[in-house]
Design a protein around this motif. Structure first.
Motif, PDB file in Angstrom:
ATOM      1  N   ASP A 238     -43.164 -15.355  59.749  1.00 38.10           N
ATOM      2  CA  ASP A 238     -43.374 -14.175  60.580  1.00 38.10           C
ATOM      3  C   ASP A 238     -42.698 -14.310  61.940  1.00 38.10           C
ATOM      4  O   ASP A 238     -42.495 -13.319  62.644  1.00 38.10           O
ATOM      5  CB  ASP A 238     -44.876 -13.920  60.771  1.00 38.10           C
ATOM      6  N   GLU A 239     -42.317 -15.540  62.293  1.00 33.38           N
ATOM      7  CA  GLU A 239     -41.778 -15.830  63.622  1.00 33.38           C
ATOM      8  C   GLU A 239     -40.910 -17.086  63.513  1.00 33.38           C
ATOM      9  O   GLU A 239     -41.332 -18.075  62.915  1.00 33.38           O
ATOM     10  CB  GLU A 239     -42.943 -16.054  64.593  1.00 33.38           C
ATOM     11  N   PRO A 240     -39.687 -17.075  64.072  1.00 32.97           N
ATOM     12  CA  PRO A 240     -38.826 -18.255  63.939  1.00 32.97           C
ATOM     13  C   PRO A 240     -39.186 -19.414  64.864  1.00 32.97           C
ATOM     14  O   PRO A 240     -38.761 -20.544  64.621  1.00 32.97           O
ATOM     15  CB  PRO A 240     -37.438 -17.707  64.281  1.00 32.97           C
ATOM     16  N   ASP A 241     -39.966 -19.152  65.909  1.00 34.27           N
ATOM     17  CA  ASP A 241     -40.284 -20.179  66.898  1.00 34.27           C
ATOM     18  C   ASP A 241     -41.613 -20.843  66.546  1.00 34.27           C
ATOM     19  O   ASP A 241     -42.660 -20.193  66.587  1.00 34.27           O
ATOM     20  CB  ASP A 241     -40.367 -19.552  68.294  1.00 34.27           C
ATOM     21  N   PRO A 242     -41.608 -22.132  66.195  1.00 34.84           N
ATOM     22  CA  PRO A 242     -42.861 -22.796  65.805  1.00 34.84           C
ATOM     23  C   PRO A 242     -43.863 -22.926  66.946  1.00 34.84           C
ATOM     24  O   PRO A 242     -45.027 -23.221  66.706  1.00 34.84           O
ATOM     25  CB  PRO A 242     -42.387 -24.175  65.321  1.00 34.84           C
ATOM     26  N   ARG A 243     -43.434 -22.694  68.176  1.00 34.28           N
ATOM     27  CA  ARG A 243     -44.361 -22.741  69.309  1.00 34.28           C
ATOM     28  C   ARG A 243     -45.210 -21.482  69.390  1.00 34.28           C
ATOM     29  O   ARG A 243     -46.231 -21.464  70.087  1.00 34.28           O
ATOM     30  CB  ARG A 243     -43.585 -22.918  70.619  1.00 34.28           C
ATOM     31  N   ARG A 244     -44.797 -20.438  68.679  1.00 37.12           N
ATOM     32  CA  ARG A 244     -45.466 -19.143  68.788  1.00 37.12           C
ATOM     33  C   ARG A 244     -46.202 -18.733  67.524  1.00 37.12           C
ATOM     34  O   ARG A 244     -46.829 -17.671  67.496  1.00 37.12           O
ATOM     35  CB  ARG A 244     -44.432 -18.062  69.134  1.00 37.12           C
ATOM     36  N   SER A 245     -46.122 -19.537  66.493  1.00 39.64           N
ATOM     37  CA  SER A 245     -46.722 -19.157  65.213  1.00 39.64           C
ATOM     38  C   SER A 245     -47.203 -20.394  64.481  1.00 39.64           C
ATOM     39  O   SER A 245     -46.429 -21.344  64.278  1.00 39.64           O
ATOM     40  CB  SER A 245     -45.696 -18.407  64.356  1.00 39.64           C
ATOM     41  N   ASP A 246     -48.468 -20.389  64.073  1.00 39.10           N
ATOM     42  CA  ASP A 246     -48.982 -21.504  63.281  1.00 39.10           C
ATOM     43  C   ASP A 246     -48.254 -21.597  61.944  1.00 39.10           C
ATOM     44  O   ASP A 246     -47.972 -22.690  61.450  1.00 39.10           O
ATOM     45  CB  ASP A 246     -50.483 -21.339  63.043  1.00 39.10           C
ATOM     46  N   GLY A 247     -47.950 -20.437  61.355  1.00 38.97           N
ATOM     47  CA  GLY A 247     -47.249 -20.454  60.075  1.00 38.97           C
ATOM     48  C   GLY A 247     -45.895 -21.125  60.184  1.00 38.97           C
ATOM     49  O   GLY A 247     -45.512 -21.931  59.323  1.00 38.97           O
ATOM     50  N   ALA A 248     -45.147 -20.798  61.241  1.00 35.11           N
ATOM     51  CA  ALA A 248     -43.847 -21.428  61.452  1.00 35.11           C
ATOM     52  C   ALA A 248     -44.000 -22.916  61.746  1.00 35.11           C
ATOM     53  O   ALA A 248     -43.222 -23.744  61.263  1.00 35.11           O
ATOM     54  CB  ALA A 248     -43.109 -20.732  62.593  1.00 35.11           C
ATOM     55  N   LEU A 249     -45.016 -23.261  62.528  1.00 37.41           N
ATOM     56  CA  LEU A 249     -45.247 -24.673  62.855  1.00 37.41           C
ATOM     57  C   LEU A 249     -45.551 -25.478  61.601  1.00 37.41           C
ATOM     58  O   LEU A 249     -44.967 -26.542  61.377  1.00 37.41           O
ATOM     59  CB  LEU A 249     -46.395 -24.793  63.851  1.00 37.41           C
ATOM     60  N   TYR A 250     -46.453 -24.980  60.763  1.00 35.43           N
ATOM     61  CA  TYR A 250     -46.825 -25.732  59.568  1.00 35.43           C
ATOM     62  C   TYR A 250     -45.649 -25.843  58.592  1.00 35.43           C
ATOM     63  O   TYR A 250     -45.507 -26.851  57.897  1.00 35.43           O
ATOM     64  CB  TYR A 250     -48.012 -25.074  58.873  1.00 35.43           C
ATOM     65  N   ALA A 251     -44.798 -24.828  58.552  1.00 35.65           N
ATOM     66  CA  ALA A 251     -43.640 -24.873  57.649  1.00 35.65           C
ATOM     67  C   ALA A 251     -42.633 -25.929  58.080  1.00 35.65           C
ATOM     68  O   ALA A 251     -41.932 -26.505  57.235  1.00 35.65           O
ATOM     69  CB  ALA A 251     -42.967 -23.508  57.590  1.00 35.65           C
ATOM     70  N   MET A 252     -42.550 -26.202  59.402  1.00 35.58           N
ATOM     71  CA  MET A 252     -41.518 -27.105  59.918  1.00 35.58           C
ATOM     72  C   MET A 252     -42.079 -28.383  60.526  1.00 35.58           C
ATOM     73  O   MET A 252     -41.322 -29.210  61.043  1.00 35.58           O
ATOM     74  CB  MET A 252     -40.670 -26.359  60.952  1.00 35.58           C
ATOM     75  N   ALA A 253     -43.383 -28.580  60.460  1.00 34.69           N
ATOM     76  CA  ALA A 253     -44.009 -29.754  61.077  1.00 34.69           C
ATOM     77  C   ALA A 253     -43.427 -31.045  60.520  1.00 34.69           C
ATOM     78  O   ALA A 253     -43.218 -31.183  59.315  1.00 34.69           O
ATOM     79  CB  ALA A 253     -45.519 -29.719  60.842  1.00 34.69           C
ATOM     80  N   GLY A 254     -43.142 -31.983  61.411  1.00 29.94           N
ATOM     81  CA  GLY A 254     -42.633 -33.281  61.001  1.00 29.94           C
ATOM     82  C   GLY A 254     -41.158 -33.309  60.680  1.00 29.94           C
ATOM     83  O   GLY A 254     -40.631 -34.345  60.264  1.00 29.94           O
ATOM     84  N   LEU A 255     -40.459 -32.194  60.874  1.00 33.51           N
ATOM     85  CA  LEU A 255     -39.054 -32.121  60.472  1.00 33.51           C
ATOM     86  C   LEU A 255     -38.103 -32.026  61.658  1.00 33.51           C
ATOM     87  O   LEU A 255     -36.954 -31.618  61.496  1.00 33.51           O
ATOM     88  CB  LEU A 255     -38.844 -30.929  59.529  1.00 33.51           C
ATOM     89  N   ALA A 256     -38.555 -32.418  62.842  1.00 37.62           N
ATOM     90  CA  ALA A 256     -37.641 -32.481  63.983  1.00 37.62           C
ATOM     91  C   ALA A 256     -36.542 -33.501  63.725  1.00 37.62           C
ATOM     92  O   ALA A 256     -35.438 -33.394  64.276  1.00 37.62           O
ATOM     93  CB  ALA A 256     -38.405 -32.832  65.259  1.00 37.62           C
ATOM     94  N   ASP A 257     -36.838 -34.491  62.897  1.00 37.57           N
ATOM     95  CA  ASP A 257     -35.824 -35.471  62.503  1.00 37.57           C
ATOM     96  C   ASP A 257     -35.773 -35.592  60.982  1.00 37.57           C
ATOM     97  O   ASP A 257     -35.560 -36.672  60.433  1.00 37.57           O
ATOM     98  CB  ASP A 257     -36.098 -36.834  63.137  1.00 37.57           C
TER      99      ASP A 257
END
Length: 282
Positions: A238-257
């Motif tokens: 729903d939102e590309p910025d993981p800082r603004r959306s729990d859904g985006a955060l959970y989809a990309m969590a742990g994948l900064a590297d």
């Protein structure tokens, strides 16, 4: 003596496997991070976030397909791209969205893929060829899908050009099996000489080793189609910025590297997305 040592070792091992009742269940963020990081991803993908701005599908075709016997080329309308995606995901073929400005780029990508059969959907100004490369034009309709693939397609009606975001979600949700035709109220244009001819099916390419792939309703249909044709799942956020959306955060969590493919410039640059993931997890 040794029996006592063995007993102590067994007790220690059992204690190490015991769950601390005071620790409580893992948080949603911890669970998402563990799930994302536990994926076994092919070494062909970078171990850091990659953002792809790919309106035509050429870049994602290059990313996901080293070669392909078949290619689907559509015009830029939503109805043609949804029809093309219905075939491409079923056949595990890359899809490219054509425009006269991209003519040379499209031809070069077909050549790079070493394709033998090209299916065009809609108004695509590629000339019919003879020899090793066969170009065939989609005549539309349900029966043509059966003739081209020897498969029976389910039908899912999609709003089409009136709601491009719904089209992206529909392509991301294509099951592949059973084959599904994403039918729109307006049918794609049919070019002269169109006829249903066999369009060979290929095996999925991902071998269950695809990276996490994320998109939004603003992502291009061709890029989402190519990820799905490869075999990757695509999560529409729903939102590309993981800082603004729990859904985006959970989809990309742990994948900064870790291996992560983000479809569209709305995610920012790769460096920006990496930073946003790290900040969101703090």
């Amino acid at each position: 003596m040794w029996r006592g040592v063995i007993a102590l070792a067994a007790a220690a091992a059992l204690a190490s496997c015991s769950v601390n009742p005071l620790a409580g269940p893992a948080s949603p963020l911890d669970s998402a991070r563990a799930r994302n990081q536990s994926r076994h991803v092919s070494e062909r993908f970078e171990d850091h976030p990659v953002v792809i701005d790919d309106p035509s599908g050429v870049e994602t075709s290059r990313l996901f397909f080293s070669a392909s016997e078949t290619v689907v080329v559509t015009d830029g309308t939503v109805e043609a791209q949804l029809r093309g995606a219905s075939v491409a995901v079923t056949a595990h073929a890359p899809m490219i969205s054509y425009s006269p400005q991209r003519h040379v780029e499209v031809i070069r990508e077909i050549e790079r893929l070493k394709a033998h059969t090209v299916l065009t959907v809609g108004q695509v100004a590629l000339a019919p060829t003879t020899g090793a490369l066969r170009l065939q034009r989609d005549p539309g309709g349900l029966e043509a899908l059966h003739t081209m693939t020897s498969l029976r397609f389910d039908i899912r009606d999609v709003p089409g050009s009136g709601d491009p975001g719904a089209a992206v979600s529909a392509v991301a949700g294509l099951p592949g099996d059973p084959p599904t035709w994403l039918r729109t109220p307006d049918a794609p244009a049919i070019m002269p000489g169109a006829a249903a001819r066999p369009f060979p099916l290929q095996s999925r390419r991902d071998a269950d080793m695809a990276p996490v792939v994320v998109a939004t309703r603003e992502s291009s249909l061709a890029s989402v189609t190519n990820a799905r044709s490869f075999g990757a799942s695509v999560e529409v956020l729903d939102e590309p910025d993981p800082r603004r959306s729990d859904g985006a955060l959970y989809a990309m969590a742990g994948l900064a590297d870790g291996a992560l493919i983000a479809l569209g410039p709305q995610f920012g640059s790769a460096a920006e997305l990496t930073r946003n993931i790290m900040q969101a997890e703090e």
